[in-house]
Motif scaffolding. Structure first.
Motif, PDB file in Angstrom:
ATOM      1  N   VAL A  58      -2.701   9.758   3.102  1.00 49.39           N
ATOM      2  CA  VAL A  58      -3.142  10.169   1.775  1.00 49.39           C
ATOM      3  C   VAL A  58      -2.817   9.049   0.800  1.00 49.39           C
ATOM      4  O   VAL A  58      -1.679   8.597   0.717  1.00 49.39           O
ATOM      5  CB  VAL A  58      -2.468  11.486   1.334  1.00 49.39           C
ATOM      6  N   LYS A  59      -3.861   8.615   0.111  1.00 50.15           N
ATOM      7  CA  LYS A  59      -3.725   7.558  -0.880  1.00 50.15           C
ATOM      8  C   LYS A  59      -4.574   7.962  -2.076  1.00 50.15           C
ATOM      9  O   LYS A  59      -5.727   8.375  -1.898  1.00 50.15           O
ATOM     10  CB  LYS A  59      -4.191   6.225  -0.286  1.00 50.15           C
ATOM     11  N   THR A  60      -4.029   7.856  -3.236  1.00 47.34           N
ATOM     12  CA  THR A  60      -4.717   8.242  -4.474  1.00 47.34           C
ATOM     13  C   THR A  60      -5.345   9.637  -4.375  1.00 47.34           C
ATOM     14  O   THR A  60      -6.509   9.836  -4.683  1.00 47.34           O
ATOM     15  CB  THR A  60      -5.774   7.194  -4.900  1.00 47.34           C
ATOM     16  N   MET A  82       0.847  -1.180   0.000  1.00 48.35           N
ATOM     17  CA  MET A  82       0.000   0.000   0.000  1.00 48.35           C
ATOM     18  C   MET A  82       0.889   1.240   0.000  1.00 48.35           C
ATOM     19  O   MET A  82       1.700   1.416   0.888  1.00 48.35           O
ATOM     20  CB  MET A  82      -0.890  -0.017   1.260  1.00 48.35           C
ATOM     21  N   THR A  83       0.742   2.066  -1.004  1.00 47.62           N
ATOM     22  CA  THR A  83       1.483   3.313  -1.057  1.00 47.62           C
ATOM     23  C   THR A  83       0.642   4.400  -0.392  1.00 47.62           C
ATOM     24  O   THR A  83      -0.437   4.745  -0.871  1.00 47.62           O
ATOM     25  CB  THR A  83       1.792   3.713  -2.513  1.00 47.62           C
ATOM     26  N   VAL A  84       1.151   4.875   0.713  1.00 48.58           N
ATOM     27  CA  VAL A  84       0.443   5.884   1.481  1.00 48.58           C
ATOM     28  C   VAL A  84       1.466   6.854   2.053  1.00 48.58           C
ATOM     29  O   VAL A  84       2.571   6.457   2.414  1.00 48.58           O
ATOM     30  CB  VAL A  84      -0.420   5.233   2.588  1.00 48.58           C
ATOM     31  N   THR A  85       1.108   8.108   2.098  1.00 45.42           N
ATOM     32  CA  THR A  85       1.945   9.097   2.768  1.00 45.42           C
ATOM     33  C   THR A  85       1.136   9.655   3.931  1.00 45.42           C
ATOM     34  O   THR A  85      -0.096   9.719   3.874  1.00 45.42           O
ATOM     35  CB  THR A  85       2.367  10.245   1.825  1.00 45.42           C
ATOM     36  N   ILE A  86       1.838  10.038   4.983  1.00 50.99           N
ATOM     37  CA  ILE A  86       1.170  10.610   6.153  1.00 50.99           C
ATOM     38  C   ILE A  86       1.668  12.032   6.310  1.00 50.99           C
ATOM     39  O   ILE A  86       2.872  12.263   6.407  1.00 50.99           O
ATOM     40  CB  ILE A  86       1.451   9.777   7.421  1.00 50.99           C
ATOM     41  N   LEU A 140      -2.475  17.598   8.678  1.00 48.17           N
ATOM     42  CA  LEU A 140      -3.648  18.151   8.007  1.00 48.17           C
ATOM     43  C   LEU A 140      -3.407  19.561   7.486  1.00 48.17           C
ATOM     44  O   LEU A 140      -3.693  19.864   6.327  1.00 48.17           O
ATOM     45  CB  LEU A 140      -4.856  18.140   8.957  1.00 48.17           C
ATOM     46  N   GLY A 141      -2.871  20.426   8.329  1.00 49.20           N
ATOM     47  CA  GLY A 141      -2.676  21.826   7.947  1.00 49.20           C
ATOM     48  C   GLY A 141      -1.633  22.042   6.871  1.00 49.20           C
ATOM     49  O   GLY A 141      -1.527  23.134   6.323  1.00 49.20           O
ATOM     50  N   LEU A 142      -0.871  20.999   6.544  1.00 53.24           N
ATOM     51  CA  LEU A 142       0.175  21.119   5.522  1.00 53.24           C
ATOM     52  C   LEU A 142      -0.199  20.429   4.208  1.00 53.24           C
ATOM     53  O   LEU A 142       0.614  20.376   3.291  1.00 53.24           O
ATOM     54  CB  LEU A 142       1.492  20.537   6.054  1.00 53.24           C
ATOM     55  N   LEU A 143      -1.419  19.927   4.133  1.00 53.95           N
ATOM     56  CA  LEU A 143      -1.858  19.262   2.906  1.00 53.95           C
ATOM     57  C   LEU A 143      -2.131  20.277   1.806  1.00 53.95           C
ATOM     58  O   LEU A 143      -2.621  21.379   2.082  1.00 53.95           O
ATOM     59  CB  LEU A 143      -3.140  18.465   3.159  1.00 53.95           C
ATOM     60  N   PRO A 144      -1.882  19.909   0.560  1.00 59.34           N
ATOM     61  CA  PRO A 144      -2.260  20.788  -0.556  1.00 59.34           C
ATOM     62  C   PRO A 144      -3.783  20.979  -0.571  1.00 59.34           C
ATOM     63  O   PRO A 144      -4.535  20.075  -0.153  1.00 59.34           O
ATOM     64  CB  PRO A 144      -1.808  20.013  -1.795  1.00 59.34           C
ATOM     65  N   ALA A 145      -4.229  22.112  -1.064  1.00 64.14           N
ATOM     66  CA  ALA A 145      -5.648  22.471  -1.029  1.00 64.14           C
ATOM     67  C   ALA A 145      -6.537  21.407  -1.658  1.00 64.14           C
ATOM     68  O   ALA A 145      -7.608  21.087  -1.122  1.00 64.14           O
ATOM     69  CB  ALA A 145      -5.863  23.815  -1.718  1.00 64.14           C
ATOM     70  N   GLU A 146      -6.116  20.817  -2.769  1.00 66.79           N
ATOM     71  CA  GLU A 146      -6.974  19.835  -3.441  1.00 66.79           C
ATOM     72  C   GLU A 146      -7.151  18.558  -2.615  1.00 66.79           C
ATOM     73  O   GLU A 146      -8.208  17.936  -2.632  1.00 66.79           O
ATOM     74  CB  GLU A 146      -6.451  19.494  -4.848  1.00 66.79           C
ATOM     75  N   ILE A 147      -6.152  18.187  -1.837  1.00 61.23           N
ATOM     76  CA  ILE A 147      -6.291  17.018  -0.955  1.00 61.23           C
ATOM     77  C   ILE A 147      -7.048  17.412   0.311  1.00 61.23           C
ATOM     78  O   ILE A 147      -7.879  16.656   0.808  1.00 61.23           O
ATOM     79  CB  ILE A 147      -4.923  16.396  -0.636  1.00 61.23           C
ATOM     80  N   LEU A 148      -6.789  18.599   0.812  1.00 56.70           N
ATOM     81  CA  LEU A 148      -7.493  19.085   1.995  1.00 56.70           C
ATOM     82  C   LEU A 148      -9.003  19.077   1.774  1.00 56.70           C
ATOM     83  O   LEU A 148      -9.776  18.737   2.671  1.00 56.70           O
ATOM     84  CB  LEU A 148      -7.004  20.492   2.349  1.00 56.70           C
ATOM     85  N   GLU A 149      -9.424  19.415   0.581  1.00 53.71           N
ATOM     86  CA  GLU A 149     -10.851  19.434   0.258  1.00 53.71           C
ATOM     87  C   GLU A 149     -11.504  18.058   0.357  1.00 53.71           C
ATOM     88  O   GLU A 149     -12.700  17.952   0.591  1.00 53.71           O
ATOM     89  CB  GLU A 149     -11.082  20.028  -1.131  1.00 53.71           C
ATOM     90  N   THR A 150     -10.729  16.998   0.194  1.00 53.59           N
ATOM     91  CA  THR A 150     -11.308  15.649   0.225  1.00 53.59           C
ATOM     92  C   THR A 150     -11.786  15.272   1.631  1.00 53.59           C
ATOM     93  O   THR A 150     -12.517  14.290   1.772  1.00 53.59           O
ATOM     94  CB  THR A 150     -10.324  14.582  -0.289  1.00 53.59           C
ATOM     95  N   ARG A 151     -11.396  16.044   2.633  1.00 57.16           N
ATOM     96  CA  ARG A 151     -11.834  15.721   3.995  1.00 57.16           C
ATOM     97  C   ARG A 151     -13.349  15.823   4.128  1.00 57.16           C
ATOM     98  O   ARG A 151     -13.952  15.145   4.955  1.00 57.16           O
ATOM     99  CB  ARG A 151     -11.120  16.601   5.018  1.00 57.16           C
TER     100      ARG A 151
END
Length: 172
Positions: A52-54, A1-5, A8-19
């Protein structure tokens, strides 16, 4: 499984929106991530770390500092780890959640180990005697016991893992 940890506050805006679309099956955990976690980061109440995955958030956990009354801990744990008999500084695993489509694939373990590494880091910077968690239900309590957490004598959903046990687990 490829996952990065990442925090939250440092995520790019497009990933942050997925929350906002995150669904672990527990409405309280979903709404915390969608509505409250970022506010708590800004106010230094908790730190939330996301798997974060995919290009979306597939799981998260939140940590905060806390104090645990030694009387809430199992007596054998107090004796074995020679803990003082007063209020003790700990890190609290405030939340741990995995999106439904990623459950039972090992992501919870990856996040748990990451959280434990952060606890060791905290202990080196400011001191703490372990990690405490308030399990949401009996199944969650069983999950944490599988990692070596000890339930409190008066509250089986309050669980504690001493720092030496965390270090031993990480070393193995």
């Amino acid at each position: 499984m490829t996952v990065t940890i990442r925090q939250l506050g440092l995520l790019p805006a497009e990933i942050l929106e997925t929350r906002k679309a995150f669904d672990c099956g527990q409405p309280a955990l979903n709404s915390y991530l969608a509505q409250t976690a970022l506010q708590h980061e800004v106010r230094n109440i908790t730190r939330t770390f996301c798997a974060v995955k995919t290009d979306s958030i597939s799981g998260y956990y939140s940590l905060t500092n806390a104090v645990v009354d030694v009387s809430a801990l199992p007596p054998d744990v107090i004796k074995r780890y020679r803990l003082p008999t007063h209020a003790l500084p700990v890190v609290r695993l405030a939340r741990l959640a995995i999106a439904r489509q990623h459950q039972r694939q090992g992501l919870g373990g990856i996040l748990m180990i990451d959280a434990m590494r952060k606890v060791v880091s905290v202990s080196e910077s400011s001191g703490c005697v372990g990690l405490v968690v308030d399990a949401k239900d009996a199944a969650a309590a069983q999950y944490y016991r599988g990692y070596g957490f000890h339930p409190a004598p008066e509250n089986s959903r309050l669980l504690f893992m001493p720092l030496p046990a965390i270090k031993q687990l990480l070393a193995s």
